[in-house]
Design an enzyme around this catalytic site. Structure first.
Site, PDB file in Angstrom:
ATOM      1  N   HIS A 131     -16.267 -41.506  -4.747  1.00 52.89           N
ATOM      2  CA  HIS A 131     -17.181 -41.219  -5.856  1.00 52.89           C
ATOM      3  C   HIS A 131     -18.304 -41.892  -4.839  1.00 52.89           C
ATOM      4  O   HIS A 131     -18.358 -42.795  -4.104  1.00 52.89           O
ATOM      5  CB  HIS A 131     -17.199 -42.390  -6.814  1.00 52.89           C
ATOM      6  CG  HIS A 131     -18.780 -42.169  -7.826  1.00 52.89           C
ATOM      7  ND1 HIS A 131     -20.412 -42.949  -7.243  1.00 52.89           N
ATOM      8  CD2 HIS A 131     -18.953 -41.544  -8.557  1.00 52.89           C
ATOM      9  CE1 HIS A 131     -20.194 -42.738  -8.470  1.00 52.89           C
ATOM     10  NE2 HIS A 131     -20.228 -41.770  -9.108  1.00 52.89           N
ATOM     11  N   ASP A 208     -12.579 -50.098  -6.399  1.00 53.31           N
ATOM     12  CA  ASP A 208     -13.866 -49.432  -7.830  1.00 53.31           C
ATOM     13  C   ASP A 208     -12.368 -49.241  -8.903  1.00 53.31           C
ATOM     14  O   ASP A 208     -12.457 -47.855  -8.892  1.00 53.31           O
ATOM     15  CB  ASP A 208     -14.430 -47.808  -7.068  1.00 53.31           C
ATOM     16  CG  ASP A 208     -15.436 -47.372  -7.527  1.00 53.31           C
ATOM     17  OD1 ASP A 208     -15.069 -47.931  -9.148  1.00 53.31           O
ATOM     18  OD2 ASP A 208     -15.717 -46.107  -7.699  1.00 53.31           O
ATOM     19  N   GLN A 211     -13.172 -46.631 -12.939  1.00 50.03           N
ATOM     20  CA  GLN A 211     -12.622 -45.143 -14.313  1.00 50.03           C
ATOM     21  C   GLN A 211     -12.002 -45.987 -15.023  1.00 50.03           C
ATOM     22  O   GLN A 211     -11.011 -45.338 -15.598  1.00 50.03           O
ATOM     23  CB  GLN A 211     -12.515 -43.780 -13.069  1.00 50.03           C
ATOM     24  CG  GLN A 211     -13.856 -43.360 -12.975  1.00 50.03           C
ATOM     25  CD  GLN A 211     -14.794 -42.860 -14.217  1.00 50.03           C
ATOM     26  OE1 GLN A 211     -14.000 -43.032 -15.406  1.00 50.03           O
ATOM     27  NE2 GLN A 211     -15.564 -41.842 -14.355  1.00 50.03           N
ATOM     28  N   LYS A 234     -18.632 -47.571 -18.848  1.00 51.01           N
ATOM     29  CA  LYS A 234     -17.707 -46.319 -18.832  1.00 51.01           C
ATOM     30  C   LYS A 234     -16.636 -47.399 -20.135  1.00 51.01           C
ATOM     31  O   LYS A 234     -15.636 -47.248 -19.907  1.00 51.01           O
ATOM     32  CB  LYS A 234     -17.002 -46.109 -17.647  1.00 51.01           C
ATOM     33  CG  LYS A 234     -17.803 -46.486 -16.602  1.00 51.01           C
ATOM     34  CD  LYS A 234     -17.469 -45.431 -16.057  1.00 51.01           C
ATOM     35  CE  LYS A 234     -19.105 -44.792 -14.761  1.00 51.01           C
ATOM     36  NZ  LYS A 234     -19.460 -43.449 -14.809  1.00 51.01           N
ATOM     37  N   CYS A 372     -20.625 -36.822  -8.361  1.00 49.42           N
ATOM     38  CA  CYS A 372     -20.601 -38.153  -7.734  1.00 49.42           C
ATOM     39  C   CYS A 372     -19.426 -38.311  -6.745  1.00 49.42           C
ATOM     40  O   CYS A 372     -19.609 -38.993  -5.776  1.00 49.42           O
ATOM     41  CB  CYS A 372     -21.813 -38.976  -8.372  1.00 49.42           C
ATOM     42  SG  CYS A 372     -23.136 -39.119  -8.782  1.00 49.42           S
TER      43      CYS A 372
HETATM   44  N1  PMP Z   1     -17.078 -45.614  -9.476  1.00 53.98           N
HETATM   45  C1  PMP Z   1     -17.017 -44.543 -10.398  1.00 53.98           C
HETATM   46  C2  PMP Z   1     -14.957 -43.839  -9.588  1.00 53.98           C
HETATM   47  C3  PMP Z   1     -17.611 -43.823 -11.077  1.00 53.98           C
HETATM   48  O1  PMP Z   1     -17.097 -42.629 -12.151  1.00 53.98           O
HETATM   49  C4  PMP Z   1     -19.133 -44.202 -10.830  1.00 53.98           C
HETATM   50  C5  PMP Z   1     -19.498 -43.746 -11.924  1.00 53.98           C
HETATM   51  N2  PMP Z   1     -19.680 -42.824 -11.952  1.00 53.98           N
HETATM   52  C6  PMP Z   1     -19.233 -44.912  -9.931  1.00 53.98           C
HETATM   53  C7  PMP Z   1     -18.375 -46.050  -9.187  1.00 53.98           C
HETATM   54  C8  PMP Z   1     -19.988 -46.196 -10.242  1.00 53.98           C
HETATM   55  O2  PMP Z   1     -20.300 -46.010 -11.847  1.00 53.98           O
HETATM   56  P1  PMP Z   1     -22.451 -47.146 -12.035  1.00 53.98           P
HETATM   57  O3  PMP Z   1     -22.798 -46.004 -12.518  1.00 53.98           O
HETATM   58  O4  PMP Z   1     -22.298 -47.237 -13.568  1.00 53.98           O
HETATM   59  O5  PMP Z   1     -22.017 -47.823 -11.151  1.00 53.98           O
END
Ligand code: PMP
Length: 415
Positions: A131, A208, A211, A234, A372
């Site tokens: 991401h 990270d 998910q 999430k 993203c």
């Molecule tokens: N890493 C991953 C794999 C994600 O899916 C996301 C959220 N789409 C993020 C990081 C970032 O999370 P946040 O926007 O809640 O900070």
């Protein structure tokens, strides 16, 4: 029993769905089918009630007051930290830093841990499926000093090439950053193995977990990593709160990330000294009610139970993949065994945005775009993908509704 029958069986999880009143509505004249939990999961009553009760009875600022409400609020906030620590199997609540979410957690590690260690020619290793939140923060600290990102490749099915990993870890590698689970492909990466390989070269690992946390139990001791980041929203919790877990000895050695109240030991105009971790990284008034909601969200998922969550989601995932694969011209991206309930796909001849818009008119909420993960889109040679993602509250009927809606969209486009 096949996957379809299993997913249709009245299940203990049907009571779980009643915890999510937002799902019991019609949109555009159709029953809402919410298949966008990977972007943000809905919140159960238990989370909403906990936040409301806290604000109604116990709210005040934390850490600074001697009065009763300040003490109650501080107790609730620190109890939430202990809940997060237990959830991740951290050694101590002192290893949990409250942050806005996974994004802030990665930025904190980039600025506070990595930046002071980084020299020209150094490398940060990321993977092809990251991401943007696990790419851009590293670039922000690499670029000014002349360090670079290297990218661990992956197969078309969405599996990281771990055989290539040892050859990419070298004396200039300062950190490896990897998603526990991909927000596009659903792949669950073998973080324990990745960490073993990285540590064999003395390379620290950030995971990270944005998910992963809603889908599988996380034990940072078993994973062996050095940092783990996730977001409350999430995990059926609120936005604006998340956590960074870091090994105590690493956090203790890291300089502050932001300056302000609550992170200091003493301040004078000549010089300030800083509090120990985690307070050192929590400048300013934190998201107190958010932390309370996050603790309630952890209680919620643990109350449902990982076995029940996994069985339900895997049955729905199999059903959804089967129904979607049966649609001519539909391609699913990410087919590794053990993936979480995230299905990215495209239908030949249709842009993902058109697909998303048409199924929305039928009440079905999916996501369309680059998710993203622009480098991952480039890896597959597409500008965008549609993505349906499952939560603990989804049903077999909703999966059927998705497949029907995609077929209708396809027919509209052909016709
Ligand atoms: N890493 C991953 C794999 C994600 O899916 C996301 C959220 N789409 C993020 C990081 C970032 O999370 P946040 O926007 O809640 O900070």
């Amino acid at each position: 029993m096949n996957a379809r029958e299993q997913a249709s069986v009245p299940h203990a999880l049907q009571a779980v769905r009643a915890q999510f009143p937002i799902l019991a509505q019609t949109v555009r004249g159709k029953p809402l089918v919410y298949l966008d939990s990977a972007a943000s999961a809905q919140k159960p009553l238990a989370v909403l009630d906990a936040m409301r009760a806290f604000e109604l009875h116990d709210y005040a600022n934390v850490h600074r007051g001697v009065h009763v409400l300040a003490q109650r609020a501080t107790d609730a906030f620190e109890a939430a930290r202990a809940r997060v620590a237990a959830f991740l199997h951290a050694h101590s609540p002192k290893e949990i830093v409250f942050v806005r979410g996974a994004t802030e957690a990665v930025n904190l590690v980039a600025q506070s841990f990595l930046r002071p260690r980084l020299r020209a020619g150094d490398e940060v290793l990321v993977t092809a499926m990251e991401h943007h939140a696990n790419i851009v923060p590293w670039q922000l600290v690499c670029e000014p000093v002349g360090a670079t990102l290297r990218v661990l490749p992956m197969s078309d099915t969405g599996a990281l090439d771990l055989d290539a990993l040892p050859g990419m870890l070298g004396p200039r590698t300062r950190l490896l950053a990897v998603a526990h689970a991909s927000n596009v492909l659903g792949t669950v990466n073998d973080v324990a193995r990745i960490t073993r390989l990285a540590h064999a070269h003395g390379v620290p690992v950030l995971v990270d977990g944005a998910q992963a946390v809603a889908h599988l139990p996380v034990d940072v001791q078993l994973l062996g990593c050095d940092f783990y980041a996730f977001s409350g929203h999430k995990l059926y919790g609120p936005t604006g709160i998340g956590a960074l877990w870091g090994r105590a000895e690493l956090l203790d050695a890291m300089p502050p990330y932001q300056g302000g109240g609550d992170m200091i030991r003493s301040v004078s105009f000549e010089r300030s000294t800083y509090a120990d971790a985690p307070a050192r990284f929590e400048a300013g008034t934190p998201n107190i009610t958010g932390a309370v909601g996050l603790a309630a969200a952890i209680d919620f998922v643990q109350g449902v139970g990982w076995d029940a969550i996994a069985a339900h989601e895997q049955a729905l995932l199999e059903l959804a993949q089967g129904e979607l694969e049966a649609i001519a011209g539909l391609r699913i991206y990410g087919t590794t065994p053990g993936k979480i309930g995230v299905i990215a796909f495209n239908v030949e001849g249709m842009h993902a945005h058109d697909l998303g818009t048409i199924v929305d008119a039928l009440g079905v909420a999916i996501r369309a775009g680059h998710h993203c993960a622009m480098p991952l889109m480039q890896r597959y040679g597409v500008a965008a993908m549609a993505r349906a993602s499952l939560g603990v509250y989804n049903t077999a009927d909703e999966v059927h509704a998705l497949a029907r809606a995609v077929r209708k969209a396809q027919a509209m486009f052909a016709g």
